[in-house]
Motif scaffolding. Sequence first.
Motif, mmCIF file in Angstrom:
data_model
loop_
_atom_site.group_PDB
_atom_site.id
_atom_site.type_symbol
_atom_site.label_atom_id
_atom_site.label_comp_id
_atom_site.label_asym_id
_atom_site.label_seq_id
_atom_site.Cartn_x
_atom_site.Cartn_y
_atom_site.Cartn_z
ATOM 1 N N GLY A 41 -2.846 -2.286 -10.209
ATOM 2 C CA GLY A 41 -2.342 -3.648 -10.140
ATOM 3 C C GLY A 41 -1.100 -3.743 -9.288
ATOM 4 O O GLY A 41 -0.430 -2.734 -9.020
ATOM 5 N N VAL A 42 -0.778 -4.947 -8.863
ATOM 6 C CA VAL A 42 0.406 -5.143 -8.033
ATOM 7 C C VAL A 42 1.692 -4.883 -8.803
ATOM 8 O O VAL A 42 2.767 -4.768 -8.210
ATOM 9 N N ASP A 43 1.573 -4.800 -10.121
ATOM 10 C CA ASP A 43 2.747 -4.535 -10.970
ATOM 11 C C ASP A 43 3.060 -3.056 -11.098
ATOM 12 O O ASP A 43 3.968 -2.665 -11.834
ATOM 13 N N GLY A 44 2.302 -2.206 -10.379
ATOM 14 C CA GLY A 44 2.554 -0.766 -10.429
ATOM 15 C C GLY A 44 1.808 -0.052 -11.538
ATOM 16 O O GLY A 44 1.919 1.173 -11.662
ATOM 17 N N ARG A 45 1.064 -0.778 -12.334
ATOM 18 C CA ARG A 45 0.305 -0.202 -13.434
ATOM 19 C C ARG A 45 -1.182 -0.135 -13.095
ATOM 20 O O ARG A 45 -1.654 -0.863 -12.232
ATOM 21 N N THR A 46 -1.901 0.731 -13.816
ATOM 22 C CA THR A 46 -3.353 0.775 -13.724
ATOM 23 C C THR A 46 -3.909 0.006 -14.912
ATOM 24 O O THR A 46 -3.518 0.246 -16.058
ATOM 25 N N HIS A 47 -4.801 -0.927 -14.654
ATOM 26 C CA HIS A 47 -5.355 -1.778 -15.702
ATOM 27 C C HIS A 47 -6.825 -1.439 -15.921
ATOM 28 O O HIS A 47 -7.596 -1.345 -14.957
ATOM 29 N N ALA A 48 -7.204 -1.267 -17.183
ATOM 30 C CA ALA A 48 -8.585 -0.927 -17.526
ATOM 31 C C ALA A 48 -9.153 -1.975 -18.467
ATOM 32 O O ALA A 48 -8.416 -2.721 -19.134
ATOM 33 N N LEU A 49 -10.477 -2.026 -18.547
ATOM 34 C CA LEU A 49 -11.146 -2.989 -19.425
ATOM 35 C C LEU A 49 -10.676 -2.826 -20.864
ATOM 36 O O LEU A 49 -10.440 -3.822 -21.568
ATOM 37 N N LYS A 50 -10.500 -1.592 -21.303
ATOM 38 C CA LYS A 50 -10.098 -1.342 -22.689
ATOM 39 C C LYS A 50 -8.720 -1.906 -23.020
ATOM 40 O O LYS A 50 -8.404 -2.149 -24.186
ATOM 41 N N ASP A 51 -7.907 -2.139 -22.003
ATOM 42 C CA ASP A 51 -6.564 -2.675 -22.234
ATOM 43 C C ASP A 51 -6.600 -4.101 -22.777
ATOM 44 O O ASP A 51 -5.596 -4.585 -23.320
ATOM 45 N N PHE A 52 -7.724 -4.780 -22.624
ATOM 46 C CA PHE A 52 -7.838 -6.175 -23.043
ATOM 47 C C PHE A 52 -8.750 -6.330 -24.261
ATOM 48 O O PHE A 52 -9.274 -7.412 -24.535
ATOM 49 N N ALA A 53 -8.912 -5.232 -25.018
ATOM 50 C CA ALA A 53 -9.844 -5.206 -26.143
ATOM 51 C C ALA A 53 -9.504 -6.232 -27.226
ATOM 52 O O ALA A 53 -10.390 -6.731 -27.922
ATOM 53 N N LYS A 54 -8.240 -6.562 -27.394
ATOM 54 C CA LYS A 54 -7.831 -7.476 -28.469
ATOM 55 C C LYS A 54 -8.059 -8.949 -28.116
ATOM 56 O O LYS A 54 -7.983 -9.809 -28.991
ATOM 57 N N ALA A 55 -8.305 -9.248 -26.872
ATOM 58 C CA ALA A 55 -8.488 -10.642 -26.463
ATOM 59 C C ALA A 55 -9.805 -11.194 -27.012
ATOM 60 O O ALA A 55 -10.843 -10.535 -26.981
ATOM 61 N N LEU A 112 -1.058 -13.886 4.923
ATOM 62 C CA LEU A 112 -1.185 -12.508 4.458
ATOM 63 C C LEU A 112 -2.641 -12.079 4.437
ATOM 64 O O LEU A 112 -3.529 -12.864 4.101
ATOM 65 N N GLY A 113 -2.881 -10.810 4.765
ATOM 66 C CA GLY A 113 -4.214 -10.255 4.662
ATOM 67 C C GLY A 113 -4.481 -9.768 3.249
ATOM 68 O O GLY A 113 -3.757 -10.116 2.301
ATOM 69 N N ASP A 114 -5.498 -8.915 3.094
ATOM 70 C CA ASP A 114 -5.936 -8.493 1.769
ATOM 71 C C ASP A 114 -5.598 -7.044 1.438
ATOM 72 O O ASP A 114 -6.204 -6.458 0.545
ATOM 73 N N SER A 115 -4.655 -6.459 2.152
ATOM 74 C CA SER A 115 -4.243 -5.100 1.813
ATOM 75 C C SER A 115 -3.501 -5.110 0.484
ATOM 76 O O SER A 115 -3.015 -6.153 0.019
ATOM 77 N N PHE A 116 -3.397 -3.947 -0.132
ATOM 78 C CA PHE A 116 -2.721 -3.840 -1.429
ATOM 79 C C PHE A 116 -1.259 -4.253 -1.302
ATOM 80 O O PHE A 116 -0.717 -4.947 -2.173
ATOM 81 N N GLU A 117 -0.609 -3.822 -0.221
ATOM 82 C CA GLU A 117 0.800 -4.172 -0.036
ATOM 83 C C GLU A 117 0.974 -5.683 0.135
ATOM 84 O O GLU A 117 1.934 -6.271 -0.388
ATOM 85 N N GLU A 118 0.057 -6.321 0.853
ATOM 86 C CA GLU A 118 0.146 -7.772 1.033
ATOM 87 C C GLU A 118 -0.180 -8.515 -0.262
ATOM 88 O O GLU A 118 0.351 -9.597 -0.517
ATOM 89 N N MET A 119 -1.033 -7.932 -1.101
ATOM 90 C CA MET A 119 -1.291 -8.511 -2.430
ATOM 91 C C MET A 119 -0.003 -8.552 -3.254
ATOM 92 O O MET A 119 0.252 -9.525 -3.973
ATOM 93 N N LYS A 120 0.789 -7.505 -3.154
ATOM 94 C CA LYS A 120 2.053 -7.448 -3.889
ATOM 95 C C LYS A 120 2.980 -8.583 -3.449
ATOM 96 O O LYS A 120 3.639 -9.216 -4.279
#
Length: 372
Positions: A41-55, A112-120
């Motif tokens: 993610g652009v926040d510097g973290r890795t996000h997985a499906l399991k992270d949203f299990a409580k929703a 902005l293009g679609d690179s990861f840095e430009e997403m940030k």
Amino acid sequence: MNRACLTALASLTALGRLWAADFQPTPLPLGSPAPSFSLPGVDGRTHALKDFAKAKVLVVVFTCNHCPTAQYYEERLKHLVKDYRDKDVAVIAIMPNDPKSVRLDELGWTDLGDSFEEMKVRARDQQFNFPYLYDGETEAVSRAYGPVATPHVFVFDAARKLRYVGAIDDSERVQQVTKHYVRDALEALLAGQEPPVTKTKVVGCSVQWAGTAESVKAYLEKLAAEPVTLTRADADALTALRKNESGKLRLVSFWATWCAPCVAEFHELVTINRMYRHRDFELVTVSVNRPDEEKNVLGFLKQRQASCRNLIFAPADRQKLINAFDPDWEGPVPYTVLLAPEGKILYRETGSFNPLALKRAILKALNERKPW
């Protein structure tokens, strides 16, 4: 490795490229379980499906930076997150495009293009309040979900079964919206009911799947082959340049081959021209080199593939030419001016310009005159 192995490997590589280029997405069928993912993610973290299990409900939106339709929906997504955060609804956005498969002319509606840095940068400047994840490296997650355009939404219930897939609402222009597909689906699922609409078609920019890098290369080679010319400009030409009766937004760059900052930023001007020239926009470069340096100036322009309109000061009397264009300009270069069709100065920078700030000034002016 022997020749037979090399031939087989080359064939497999070619087939892989062909498959990638010909890939046609099929959206995940209703009732399907949510495909697993683990993305940066652009926040510097890795996000997985399991992270949203409580929703209670999970909303997965495939979107990007460069698509004007996707940009239309950014504020609506932020409001969606805010309105449903306390109702245990999680919203995440995934960028599915391969940045290397996006041509410069496809960036004509963006800064902005679609690179990861430009997403940030996009997430920071637009203050996204949802995870914005990058899948442009392999597009494996995007292929599993099957978005056909940006934005494309997938809504999953508490058991992570797909209950709605399609558009956010029925119009990218917020003032024309009459049906709120995603919000209606959320309200129904939170109440334990079936969404009133479970599937819609989507309108937006096609997902840029990997495998078209060769076509992008061919496009750049075509641009590189465009003719580059240089014309001498006298005071009358500079006056007309400033008056701007072209009917287009005009970016004028005064520069010189002996000016290090001019040379360093020149490629940005070429890129900007290639991004926006298919809209009501033109770039004009004006060299303040002496007339007897014309050959060297033209050589530089050809090297930089500057197929825009290029001028060079004709008389040796620079002061007369400077005053003909802008009496308030003292003469230092680089000097960059963005002119409205009626000649009004919209942006002016003495010294090196900020490419992102300049693109945003261009976009603002273009979109105010011809909104998308």
